[in-house]
Write a protein that holds these residues in place. Structure first.
Motif, PDB file in Angstrom:
ATOM      1  N   ALA A  19      18.974  24.293 -86.855  1.00 30.04           N
ATOM      2  CA  ALA A  19      17.995  23.871 -85.975  1.00 30.04           C
ATOM      3  C   ALA A  19      17.667  22.263 -85.705  1.00 30.04           C
ATOM      4  CB  ALA A  19      16.884  24.695 -86.102  1.00 30.04           C
ATOM      5  N   LEU A  20      17.839  21.891 -86.817  1.00 33.01           N
ATOM      6  CA  LEU A  20      17.456  20.272 -86.694  1.00 33.01           C
ATOM      7  C   LEU A  20      18.586  19.522 -86.145  1.00 33.01           C
ATOM      8  CD1 LEU A  20      14.976  19.711 -89.831  1.00 33.01           C
ATOM      9  CD2 LEU A  20      14.400  19.795 -87.346  1.00 33.01           C
ATOM     10  N   LYS A  21      19.926  20.087 -86.558  1.00 33.28           N
ATOM     11  CA  LYS A  21      21.133  19.506 -86.238  1.00 33.28           C
ATOM     12  C   LYS A  21      21.284  19.395 -84.566  1.00 33.28           C
ATOM     13  CE  LYS A  21      23.723  19.964 -90.340  1.00 33.28           C
ATOM     14  NZ  LYS A  21      24.645  20.619 -91.142  1.00 33.28           N
ATOM     15  N   MET A  26      20.066  16.582 -79.311  1.00 30.83           N
ATOM     16  CA  MET A  26      19.397  16.267 -78.175  1.00 30.83           C
ATOM     17  C   MET A  26      18.639  14.988 -77.916  1.00 30.83           C
ATOM     18  SD  MET A  26      17.206  20.038 -77.276  1.00 30.83           S
ATOM     19  CE  MET A  26      16.536  20.353 -78.893  1.00 30.83           C
ATOM     20  N   GLY A  27      18.833  14.207 -79.069  1.00 26.18           N
ATOM     21  CA  GLY A  27      18.450  13.022 -79.276  1.00 26.18           C
ATOM     22  C   GLY A  27      16.740  13.034 -79.453  1.00 26.18           C
ATOM     23  N   LEU A  28      16.543  14.046 -80.272  1.00 26.52           N
ATOM     24  CA  LEU A  28      14.816  14.039 -80.634  1.00 26.52           C
ATOM     25  C   LEU A  28      14.690  13.886 -81.890  1.00 26.52           C
ATOM     26  CD1 LEU A  28      14.345  17.101 -78.239  1.00 26.52           C
ATOM     27  CD2 LEU A  28      13.845  14.855 -77.876  1.00 26.52           C
ATOM     28  N   SER A  29      13.549  13.584 -82.469  1.00 29.16           N
ATOM     29  CA  SER A  29      12.949  13.436 -83.779  1.00 29.16           C
ATOM     30  C   SER A  29      12.928  14.922 -84.631  1.00 29.16           C
ATOM     31  CB  SER A  29      11.562  12.947 -83.970  1.00 29.16           C
ATOM     32  OG  SER A  29      10.978  13.038 -85.209  1.00 29.16           O
ATOM     33  N   ASP A  30      13.209  14.752 -85.961  1.00 29.37           N
ATOM     34  CA  ASP A  30      13.296  16.037 -86.757  1.00 29.37           C
ATOM     35  C   ASP A  30      12.135  16.194 -87.188  1.00 29.37           C
ATOM     36  OD1 ASP A  30      13.130  14.010 -88.623  1.00 29.37           O
ATOM     37  OD2 ASP A  30      14.856  14.755 -89.813  1.00 29.37           O
ATOM     38  N   ALA A  37       8.047  17.819 -73.924  1.00 32.47           N
ATOM     39  CA  ALA A  37       7.166  17.880 -72.417  1.00 32.47           C
ATOM     40  C   ALA A  37       8.081  18.632 -71.479  1.00 32.47           C
ATOM     41  CB  ALA A  37       6.679  16.364 -72.007  1.00 32.47           C
ATOM     42  N   ALA A  38       7.451  19.295 -70.593  1.00 35.97           N
ATOM     43  CA  ALA A  38       8.075  19.914 -69.379  1.00 35.97           C
ATOM     44  C   ALA A  38       9.156  18.945 -68.507  1.00 35.97           C
ATOM     45  CB  ALA A  38       7.187  20.515 -68.390  1.00 35.97           C
ATOM     46  N   GLU A  39       8.730  17.786 -68.519  1.00 36.46           N
ATOM     47  CA  GLU A  39       9.566  16.770 -67.808  1.00 36.46           C
ATOM     48  C   GLU A  39      10.569  16.291 -68.612  1.00 36.46           C
ATOM     49  OE1 GLU A  39       5.737  14.501 -69.303  1.00 36.46           O
ATOM     50  OE2 GLU A  39       6.268  16.400 -68.267  1.00 36.46           O
ATOM     51  N   ASP A  40      10.715  16.392 -69.724  1.00 35.65           N
ATOM     52  CA  ASP A  40      11.930  15.832 -70.700  1.00 35.65           C
ATOM     53  C   ASP A  40      13.009  16.835 -70.934  1.00 35.65           C
ATOM     54  OD1 ASP A  40      10.536  13.429 -70.594  1.00 35.65           O
ATOM     55  OD2 ASP A  40       9.349  14.173 -72.376  1.00 35.65           O
ATOM     56  N   VAL A  41      12.521  18.252 -70.551  1.00 37.96           N
ATOM     57  CA  VAL A  41      13.485  19.308 -71.091  1.00 37.96           C
ATOM     58  C   VAL A  41      14.881  19.140 -70.428  1.00 37.96           C
ATOM     59  CG1 VAL A  41      13.849  22.081 -70.969  1.00 37.96           C
ATOM     60  CG2 VAL A  41      11.716  20.954 -71.494  1.00 37.96           C
ATOM     61  N   ASN A  42      14.824  18.651 -69.162  1.00 33.60           N
ATOM     62  CA  ASN A  42      16.124  18.690 -68.542  1.00 33.60           C
ATOM     63  C   ASN A  42      16.920  17.517 -69.193  1.00 33.60           C
ATOM     64  OD1 ASN A  42      18.003  19.606 -66.291  1.00 33.60           O
ATOM     65  ND2 ASN A  42      18.041  17.488 -65.613  1.00 33.60           N
ATOM     66  N   ALA A  43      16.516  16.575 -69.522  1.00 37.89           N
ATOM     67  CA  ALA A  43      17.557  15.634 -70.333  1.00 37.89           C
ATOM     68  C   ALA A  43      17.995  16.038 -71.577  1.00 37.89           C
ATOM     69  CB  ALA A  43      16.652  14.173 -70.347  1.00 37.89           C
ATOM     70  N   ALA A  44      16.912  16.689 -72.290  1.00 38.63           N
ATOM     71  CA  ALA A  44      17.440  17.140 -73.591  1.00 38.63           C
ATOM     72  C   ALA A  44      18.444  18.382 -73.714  1.00 38.63           C
ATOM     73  CB  ALA A  44      16.054  17.793 -74.368  1.00 38.63           C
ATOM     74  N   GLU A  46      20.674  18.679 -70.983  1.00 31.90           N
ATOM     75  CA  GLU A  46      21.834  18.116 -70.781  1.00 31.90           C
ATOM     76  C   GLU A  46      22.696  17.377 -71.937  1.00 31.90           C
ATOM     77  OE1 GLU A  46      23.575  18.781 -68.083  1.00 31.90           O
ATOM     78  OE2 GLU A  46      22.190  19.938 -67.298  1.00 31.90           O
ATOM     79  N   LYS A  47      21.762  16.896 -72.927  1.00 33.62           N
ATOM     80  CA  LYS A  47      22.576  16.293 -74.005  1.00 33.62           C
ATOM     81  C   LYS A  47      23.239  17.522 -74.905  1.00 33.62           C
ATOM     82  CE  LYS A  47      19.716  11.945 -74.297  1.00 33.62           C
ATOM     83  NZ  LYS A  47      18.578  11.305 -74.995  1.00 33.62           N
ATOM     84  N   LEU A  48      22.273  18.392 -74.899  1.00 36.36           N
ATOM     85  CA  LEU A  48      22.598  19.574 -75.787  1.00 36.36           C
ATOM     86  C   LEU A  48      24.034  20.142 -75.029  1.00 36.36           C
ATOM     87  CD1 LEU A  48      22.327  21.051 -78.211  1.00 36.36           C
ATOM     88  CD2 LEU A  48      20.693  22.665 -77.241  1.00 36.36           C
ATOM     89  N   ARG A  49      23.963  20.607 -73.922  1.00 31.67           N
ATOM     90  CA  ARG A  49      25.215  20.965 -73.258  1.00 31.67           C
ATOM     91  C   ARG A  49      26.481  20.066 -73.473  1.00 31.67           C
ATOM     92  NH1 ARG A  49      22.382  22.477 -67.611  1.00 31.67           N
ATOM     93  NH2 ARG A  49      21.886  24.595 -67.822  1.00 31.67           N
TER      94      ARG A  49
END
Length: 98
Positions: A19-21, A26-30, A37-44, A46-49
């Motif tokens: 999960a932490l990987k 997604m470029g997020l902290s572990d 936040a809702a407004e940041d979900v799309n960017a995360a 896309e990075k994961l995709r």
């Protein structure tokens, strides 16, 4: 275990290491617990995709079970993020006993 939650999708549970990987991809902290936040979900999302569709042996080498591709392993979280993005909802993740 890590539990990912949003209001518009069933919870997704993963082993903490994997999960932490995905969180890192997604470029997020572990840091746990954590939230997106809702407004940041799309960017995360896309990075994961992008990471999941990359055909890279080095990405798959990071997983403890190499018989499961990164794309396959990320799919439940991608679906949760898609649902959250569509509904404009935040996502949280935290340690869970079960």
């Amino acid at each position: 275990m890590i539990r990912f939650k949003t209001k518009t999708h069933a919870d997704v549970m993963m082993l903490e290491k994997e999960a932490l990987k995905l969180v890192a991809l997604m470029g997020l902290s572990d840091t746990l617990p954590n939230a997106l936040a809702a407004e940041d979900v799309n960017a995360a999302l896309e990075k994961l995709r992008q990471a999941a569709t990359r055909d890279s042996a080095t990405m798959n080498d990071a997983w403890s079970d190499k018989s499961v591709s990164l794309n396959h392993r990320a799919q439940p979280l991608i679906e949760l993020l898609e649902a959250a993005n569509t509904a404009k909802q935040h996502v949280i993740w935290e340690k869970s006993v079960f």
